[in-house]
Design a protein around this motif. Sequence first.
Motif, mmCIF file in Angstrom:
data_model
loop_
_atom_site.group_PDB
_atom_site.id
_atom_site.type_symbol
_atom_site.label_atom_id
_atom_site.label_comp_id
_atom_site.label_asym_id
_atom_site.label_seq_id
_atom_site.Cartn_x
_atom_site.Cartn_y
_atom_site.Cartn_z
ATOM 1 N N VAL A 15 0.841 -1.205 0.000
ATOM 2 C CA VAL A 15 0.000 0.000 0.000
ATOM 3 C C VAL A 15 0.875 1.254 0.000
ATOM 4 O O VAL A 15 0.636 2.195 -0.773
ATOM 5 N N THR A 16 1.889 1.260 0.858
ATOM 6 C CA THR A 16 2.792 2.416 0.931
ATOM 7 C C THR A 16 3.475 2.672 -0.402
ATOM 8 O O THR A 16 3.558 3.823 -0.870
ATOM 9 N N ASP A 17 3.946 1.618 -1.044
ATOM 10 C CA ASP A 17 4.668 1.773 -2.305
ATOM 11 C C ASP A 17 3.757 2.213 -3.443
ATOM 12 O O ASP A 17 4.157 3.014 -4.294
ATOM 13 N N VAL A 18 2.542 1.703 -3.482
ATOM 14 C CA VAL A 18 1.590 2.141 -4.513
ATOM 15 C C VAL A 18 1.280 3.620 -4.338
ATOM 16 O O VAL A 18 1.272 4.389 -5.313
ATOM 17 N N MET A 19 1.029 4.027 -3.096
ATOM 18 C CA MET A 19 0.739 5.439 -2.841
ATOM 19 C C MET A 19 1.925 6.314 -3.236
ATOM 20 O O MET A 19 1.768 7.394 -3.808
ATOM 21 N N ASN A 20 3.125 5.838 -2.951
ATOM 22 C CA ASN A 20 4.325 6.598 -3.275
ATOM 23 C C ASN A 20 4.487 6.738 -4.777
ATOM 24 O O ASN A 20 4.779 7.828 -5.285
ATOM 25 N N ARG A 21 4.299 5.647 -5.502
ATOM 26 C CA ARG A 21 4.476 5.683 -6.950
ATOM 27 C C ARG A 21 3.436 6.566 -7.637
ATOM 28 O O ARG A 21 3.762 7.348 -8.539
#
Length: 209
Positions: free
Chosen positions: A44-50
Amino acid sequence: MTRTHIPGILAMASIVVASNILVQILFGQWLTWGAFTYPFAFLVTDVMNRVYGSRAARKVVLVGFVTGVICSLIGTQINGAFGPLVTLRIAAGSGTAFLVAQMLDVSIFSALRGGRWWRAPLASTLVGSSLDTMLFFFIAFSAQLAWLEPVNDVSWANETLPLLGAGPMVPLWVSLAAADWMVKLSLALVALIPFRLIVAHLTTTRRPG
């Protein structure tokens, strides 16, 4: 925080709540079911970051942290067979590990953002989840930090046994941490598939028609 961030917020909160519940259910000798849900917080964190950038990712991490604190407070009020479901050390270990590891994940992802699509999510998740495991188990169960909560007997977690039942002699909590770490590493690879698909979908829907 905008309306477009709500799915990420809900996903993070759901994963944290589910993991806090499932960590009470054993899976085999070394794991709990929570070990299979919690690593997806990094997804979730990485998707939001990307898709939305590091600022949005950090805000979602803070939502997850607050949700975890609330779950821990509730857990301290529920008694199991051996006392409260959540001790002070477990609460401190969980909160510290989540916040530090997730924020490190955001920083590493941002630093590697310009590389191949898989490099940032894989590297950030591998490093972040490894730190998460180390911090949580050491804070929650190591004999060296017994002074944090003297009334909490963690002698069971420091019983010396073969690592994962077959390796060198180590405290039990080290085997628990090793099993948890291996699950996190495996899921870091598996999570690349949904990461790629979700990012592609969100990126497409954000484009003007």
